[in-house]
Scaffold this active site. Structure first.
Site, short mmCIF file in Angstrom:
data_model
loop_
_atom_site.label_atom_id
_atom_site.label_comp_id
_atom_site.label_asym_id
_atom_site.label_seq_id
_atom_site.Cartn_x
_atom_site.Cartn_y
_atom_site.Cartn_z
N THR A 73 0.81 -1.25 0.07
CA THR A 73 0.10 0.26 -0.16
C THR A 73 0.99 1.12 0.00
O THR A 73 1.94 1.25 0.50
CB THR A 73 -0.74 0.03 1.35
N GLY A 93 -10.89 -1.49 4.36
CA GLY A 93 -10.18 -1.34 5.40
C GLY A 93 -9.74 0.08 5.98
O GLY A 93 -10.82 0.63 6.27
N ASP A 94 -8.75 0.28 6.39
CA ASP A 94 -8.50 1.50 7.34
C ASP A 94 -8.38 2.78 6.49
O ASP A 94 -8.46 3.75 6.69
CB ASP A 94 -7.41 1.45 8.32
N1 ASP Z 1 -4.12 -0.90 5.20
C1 ASP Z 1 -4.56 -1.56 4.16
C2 ASP Z 1 -5.59 -2.16 4.10
O1 ASP Z 1 -6.03 -3.09 5.14
C3 ASP Z 1 -3.42 -2.50 3.53
C4 ASP Z 1 -1.84 -2.16 3.64
O2 ASP Z 1 -1.68 -1.07 4.24
O3 ASP Z 1 -1.18 -2.92 3.30
O4 ASP Z 1 -6.55 -2.12 3.12
#
Ligand code: ASP
Length: 272
Positions: free
Chosen positions: A159, A188-189
């Site tokens: 990400t 996600g977050d």
């Molecule tokens: N935080 C991201 C999600 O869970 C994934 C990541 O940061 O690699 O969608």
């Protein structure tokens, strides 16, 4: 107070990938605007198929690719959730912020908004992403799905995110294909204000890692709200070290910055 930009390539990215990020910052167009300075490197990373954002986003279990992205600057926020078939989700998130009356758009509505804003159809699929899905499907065919779709082996990675400080103003940007494996529609977050991203007058924070856990902890806002009470490094290390799943943070304030993760995480920093 120098102008500065700090970027990451995701919790789980090998640290040697930092050289790609350093190159991006070396060649980035310098702007006198914190929002653009956070968005520009994210666009470059979305366009690089190595990263799990834009081109190169990981597929969902049904083979579709849905992406999340967000931007924040001052008190303004914009995000897209589960957007499909656009090249640069971070630009659509910016347009949600500056060209719509809303702060978040999701699914078909986000994709339709992108078309209205002039973003053409684009397929972000890569061979590597489809290979990964094929392998996962092979494992499921052999062993069945993990209990209750809990995906205990869920992996984050690649990400992308950026925080910037320009003339004392702060901005943050983030973009992701999500964490693998995941159901269609999973959020996600990253596109949730205060969870994967937060920026305000004290600084800017972006998170990466397993989004469910980061969101449960409202991690970015928690860190932001502590700025000024202790050293940034102390705050970020304490929060990240409390995670038992992969988690990383980049953050910048008026006089400090940090990139910290409980796993490997490529990052780059530039002052100008
Ligand atoms: N935080 C991201 C999600 O869970 C994934 C990541 O940061 O690699 O969608």
């Amino acid at each position: 107070m120098e102008n500065a930009v700090l970027i990451h390539g995701g919790a789980g990215t090998p640290s040697h990938m930092s050289s790609i990020l350093e190159d991006i910052l070396k060649n980035i167009k310098l702007e006198n605007n914190a929002l653009n300075m956070a968005i520009n490197p994210v666009i470059s990373m979305e366009d690089n198929p190595f990263f799990n954002a834009g081109t190169g986003s990981v597929p969902r279990m049904d083979g579709s690719i849905q992406m999340d992205a967000a931007v924040m600057s001052g008190k303004e926020f914009g995000s897209v959730i589960c957007i499909e078939n656009v090249k640069n989700p971070v630009l659509v998130a910016r347009d949600v912020m500056i060209r719509s009356p809303h702060i978040m758009l999701s699914g078909d509505g986000a994709t339709e908004f992108a078309r209205e804003m002039g973003y053409e159809y684009y397929n972000p699929e890569t061979e590597a992403g489809m290979e990964r899905l094929k392998k996962f499907r092979g494992e499921v065919a052999k062993n069945g799905l993990p209990d209750k779709f809990k995906f205990l082996e869920k992996k984050s990675g690649d990400t992308v995110g950026a925080v910037a400080r320009i003339d004392g103003n702060f901005a943050a940007a983030v973009s992701t294909g999500g964490s693998f494996p995941m159901l269609r529609g999973r959020v996600g977050d990253s596109p949730i204000i205060g969870a994967g991203i937060y920026a305000g007058e004290k600084g800017a924070v972006v998170a990466t890692g397993i989004g469910e856990e980061i969101a449960r902890n409202i991690l970015s806002y928690r860190i932001y709200s502590e700025i000024g009470k202790e050293r940034l490094e102390t705050i970020v290390k304490r929060e990240v070290d409390s995670f038992t799943v992969s988690c990383g943070i980049i953050a910048i304030t008026g006089d400090e910055y940090i990139s910290y993760s409980n796993t490997t995480m490529a990052y780059a920093y530039r002052e100008f």
